[in-house]
Design an enzyme around this catalytic site. Sequence first.
Site, PDB file in Angstrom:
ATOM      1  N   SER A   1      -4.911  -6.684 -13.210  1.00 35.05           N
ATOM      2  CA  SER A   1      -4.201  -6.080 -12.088  1.00 35.05           C
ATOM      3  C   SER A   1      -2.736  -5.838 -12.416  1.00 35.05           C
ATOM      4  O   SER A   1      -2.100  -6.603 -13.152  1.00 35.05           O
ATOM      5  CB  SER A   1      -4.286  -6.999 -10.865  1.00 35.05           C
ATOM      6  OG  SER A   1      -3.442  -6.549  -9.820  1.00 35.05           O
TER       7      SER A   1
ATOM      8  N   TYR B   1      -1.308   0.441  -9.696  1.00 41.63           N
ATOM      9  CA  TYR B   1      -0.800   0.963  -8.433  1.00 41.63           C
ATOM     10  C   TYR B   1       0.330   1.929  -8.772  1.00 41.63           C
ATOM     11  O   TYR B   1       1.135   1.645  -9.670  1.00 41.63           O
ATOM     12  CB  TYR B   1      -0.234  -0.148  -7.553  1.00 41.63           C
ATOM     13  CG  TYR B   1      -1.246  -1.113  -6.998  1.00 41.63           C
ATOM     14  CD1 TYR B   1      -2.115  -0.736  -5.981  1.00 41.63           C
ATOM     15  CD2 TYR B   1      -1.317  -2.421  -7.476  1.00 41.63           C
ATOM     16  CE1 TYR B   1      -3.034  -1.640  -5.457  1.00 41.63           C
ATOM     17  CE2 TYR B   1      -2.225  -3.331  -6.958  1.00 41.63           C
ATOM     18  CZ  TYR B   1      -3.084  -2.924  -5.946  1.00 41.63           C
ATOM     19  OH  TYR B   1      -3.986  -3.816  -5.427  1.00 41.63           O
TER      20      TYR B   1
ATOM     21  N   THR C   1      -5.823   2.320  -8.223  1.00 40.96           N
ATOM     22  CA  THR C   1      -6.200   1.899  -6.873  1.00 40.96           C
ATOM     23  C   THR C   1      -5.455   2.751  -5.859  1.00 40.96           C
ATOM     24  O   THR C   1      -4.232   2.871  -5.910  1.00 40.96           O
ATOM     25  CB  THR C   1      -5.889   0.411  -6.661  1.00 40.96           C
ATOM     26  OG1 THR C   1      -6.698  -0.357  -7.553  1.00 40.96           O
ATOM     27  CG2 THR C   1      -6.194  -0.019  -5.230  1.00 40.96           C
TER      28      THR C   1
ATOM     29  N   LYS D   1     -10.249   3.615  -7.749  1.00 40.83           N
ATOM     30  CA  LYS D   1     -10.751   2.499  -6.935  1.00 40.83           C
ATOM     31  C   LYS D   1     -10.222   2.602  -5.512  1.00 40.83           C
ATOM     32  O   LYS D   1      -9.036   2.849  -5.296  1.00 40.83           O
ATOM     33  CB  LYS D   1     -10.314   1.172  -7.552  1.00 40.83           C
ATOM     34  CG  LYS D   1     -10.795  -0.071  -6.804  1.00 40.83           C
ATOM     35  CD  LYS D   1     -10.364  -1.321  -7.560  1.00 40.83           C
ATOM     36  CE  LYS D   1     -10.878  -2.590  -6.887  1.00 40.83           C
ATOM     37  NZ  LYS D   1     -10.199  -2.864  -5.604  1.00 40.83           N
TER      38      LYS D   1
ATOM     39  N   HIS E   1     -11.295  -2.662  -0.618  1.00 39.60           N
ATOM     40  CA  HIS E   1     -10.312  -3.651  -1.097  1.00 39.60           C
ATOM     41  C   HIS E   1     -10.686  -5.057  -0.640  1.00 39.60           C
ATOM     42  O   HIS E   1      -9.827  -5.880  -0.290  1.00 39.60           O
ATOM     43  CB  HIS E   1      -8.910  -3.297  -0.602  1.00 39.60           C
ATOM     44  CG  HIS E   1      -7.824  -3.664  -1.561  1.00 39.60           C
ATOM     45  ND1 HIS E   1      -7.224  -2.747  -2.394  1.00 39.60           N
ATOM     46  CD2 HIS E   1      -7.218  -4.857  -1.847  1.00 39.60           C
ATOM     47  CE1 HIS E   1      -6.303  -3.345  -3.124  1.00 39.60           C
ATOM     48  NE2 HIS E   1      -6.280  -4.633  -2.812  1.00 39.60           N
TER      49      HIS E   1
ATOM     50  N   THR F   1     -16.719  -5.468  -2.919  1.00 38.08           N
ATOM     51  CA  THR F   1     -16.501  -5.955  -1.547  1.00 38.08           C
ATOM     52  C   THR F   1     -17.732  -6.702  -1.042  1.00 38.08           C
ATOM     53  O   THR F   1     -18.807  -6.120  -0.858  1.00 38.08           O
ATOM     54  CB  THR F   1     -16.129  -4.852  -0.553  1.00 38.08           C
ATOM     55  OG1 THR F   1     -14.933  -4.192  -0.975  1.00 38.08           O
ATOM     56  CG2 THR F   1     -15.895  -5.440   0.848  1.00 38.08           C
TER      57      THR F   1
ATOM     58  N   ILE G   1     -19.527  -9.175  -2.422  1.00 35.80           N
ATOM     59  CA  ILE G   1     -20.582  -9.627  -3.336  1.00 35.80           C
ATOM     60  C   ILE G   1     -20.469 -11.135  -3.550  1.00 35.80           C
ATOM     61  O   ILE G   1     -19.464 -11.640  -4.021  1.00 35.80           O
ATOM     62  CB  ILE G   1     -20.484  -8.884  -4.683  1.00 35.80           C
ATOM     63  CG1 ILE G   1     -20.809  -7.404  -4.481  1.00 35.80           C
ATOM     64  CG2 ILE G   1     -21.423  -9.502  -5.719  1.00 35.80           C
ATOM     65  CD1 ILE G   1     -20.556  -6.541  -5.695  1.00 35.80           C
TER      66      ILE G   1
ATOM     67  N   GLY H   1     -14.867 -10.076  -7.707  1.00 36.56           N
ATOM     68  CA  GLY H   1     -13.514 -10.601  -7.694  1.00 36.56           C
ATOM     69  C   GLY H   1     -13.470 -12.008  -7.134  1.00 36.56           C
ATOM     70  O   GLY H   1     -13.267 -12.977  -7.861  1.00 36.56           O
ATOM     71  N   ARG H   2     -13.677 -12.143  -5.834  1.00 31.98           N
ATOM     72  CA  ARG H   2     -13.620 -13.469  -5.233  1.00 31.98           C
ATOM     73  C   ARG H   2     -14.595 -14.428  -5.910  1.00 31.98           C
ATOM     74  O   ARG H   2     -14.288 -15.608  -6.083  1.00 31.98           O
ATOM     75  CB  ARG H   2     -13.947 -13.391  -3.739  1.00 31.98           C
ATOM     76  CG  ARG H   2     -12.833 -12.850  -2.847  1.00 31.98           C
ATOM     77  CD  ARG H   2     -13.263 -12.934  -1.393  1.00 31.98           C
ATOM     78  NE  ARG H   2     -12.243 -12.469  -0.468  1.00 31.98           N
ATOM     79  CZ  ARG H   2     -12.152 -11.209  -0.020  1.00 31.98           C
ATOM     80  NH1 ARG H   2     -13.007 -10.294  -0.461  1.00 31.98           N
ATOM     81  NH2 ARG H   2     -11.210 -10.868   0.848  1.00 31.98           N
TER      82      ARG H   2
END
Length: 405
Positions: free
Chosen positions: A136, A160, A186, A276, A300, A332, A334, A354-355
């Site tokens: 990121s 970004y 993104t 993204k 996001h 998102t 998952i 991600g999480r």
Amino acid sequence: MTERQIPRWSELKPLLRPKPVTLNSTDRRLEKALTIADLRAIAKRRTPRSVFDYTDGAAESEISLGRARQLFAEMELQPSILRNVSDIDLGTTILGKRSELPFAFAPTGFTRMMNHEGESAVVKVAQDVGIPYALSTMGTTSIEDVAAAAPDARKWFQLYVWKDREAGEDLVKRSAAAGYEALMLTVDVPVAGARLRDVRNGFTIPPSLTVKTVLDASMHPAWWANLLTTRPLTFASLSSWQGTVADLLNQLFDPTMTIDDLTWLRSIWDGPLIIKGIQTVDDARRVVDAGADAIVLSNHGGRQLDRAPTPLRILPEVRKAIGTDAEIYLDTGIMSGADIVAALALGADACLVGRAYLYGLMAGGQRGVTRATEILTAEVRRTMALLGVATVAELNPGHVRLPGN
């Protein structure tokens, strides 16, 4: 009447199979995690509340994130029986190259706050298992240090667009020089979403030593010891920051960007371009027509616009609209391998998680990320086998029924 007898030692001995003792406390902790939800529970215990909530939370009432997870929970898998599934191949093609698993590690900001091992731990696991990793713009390890940590990993840089275009251009050039394979732009953060957990927790980057955080430190001494005794947080894209995440995003990011700016980006980057944050069919078609090689259907992680479209719901329509003109990835909500399989069946080329890996990172550093990957991999393999599918390419919309369809 049943006759009873005293068991002989020869009969008892085969039943005595004590479990080997795991001496390492981290390994013991991770062995108990059988699901991503288990890793989340461990992460919540081991991490300061403000840091956990930054990872776990979403925008406003968190409806977008809740809906994404609810749709995965309510979707129905449709198995096909009497198929040869003795040999399951989880590999797929992402950006023209083989990925050993049908998912990649999504870009996440401030990763060294979740655990001091940070982005370097995540990219090392990506290298080990043969999948892409996206760093990121808001990462806490530099572009060059991530490249050095895992020289053979497939690395993407998530960008970004800044108000200072020269600074953004410098990041792109540094990524190219460090051997990053793809650029991921993104596009769903013209302004920061209202992440109310962060506001309520008084969360800043880096965490401030207030009365509240000092009290919290007494409950999480290992986390604070690691933060304070390892090198200070540095960023992939800026030297330092003192303040809230929302203030940082609003200070740096350019809300004037339009699709015409993709031409500027293409002028400074000649590798694969991933966009993204796509949330409608029309926008998917627009960015593909503008030159995107891949898109990520994503709101996001529910962290920007609350009540945004649910990526899994719009996936079939987006796939129909763009055909094979670009690859489609989905993120998102998952939390399991079955979620990944459902997305693949409905038209995604791969998923971004991600999480899920951040919960593993918070639970046990690099070993926790490995454990999260092992869990997802086993779940994908088992789900495919039970569906009667031996390869990712065999998955199709007939394997999934969404509620309301």
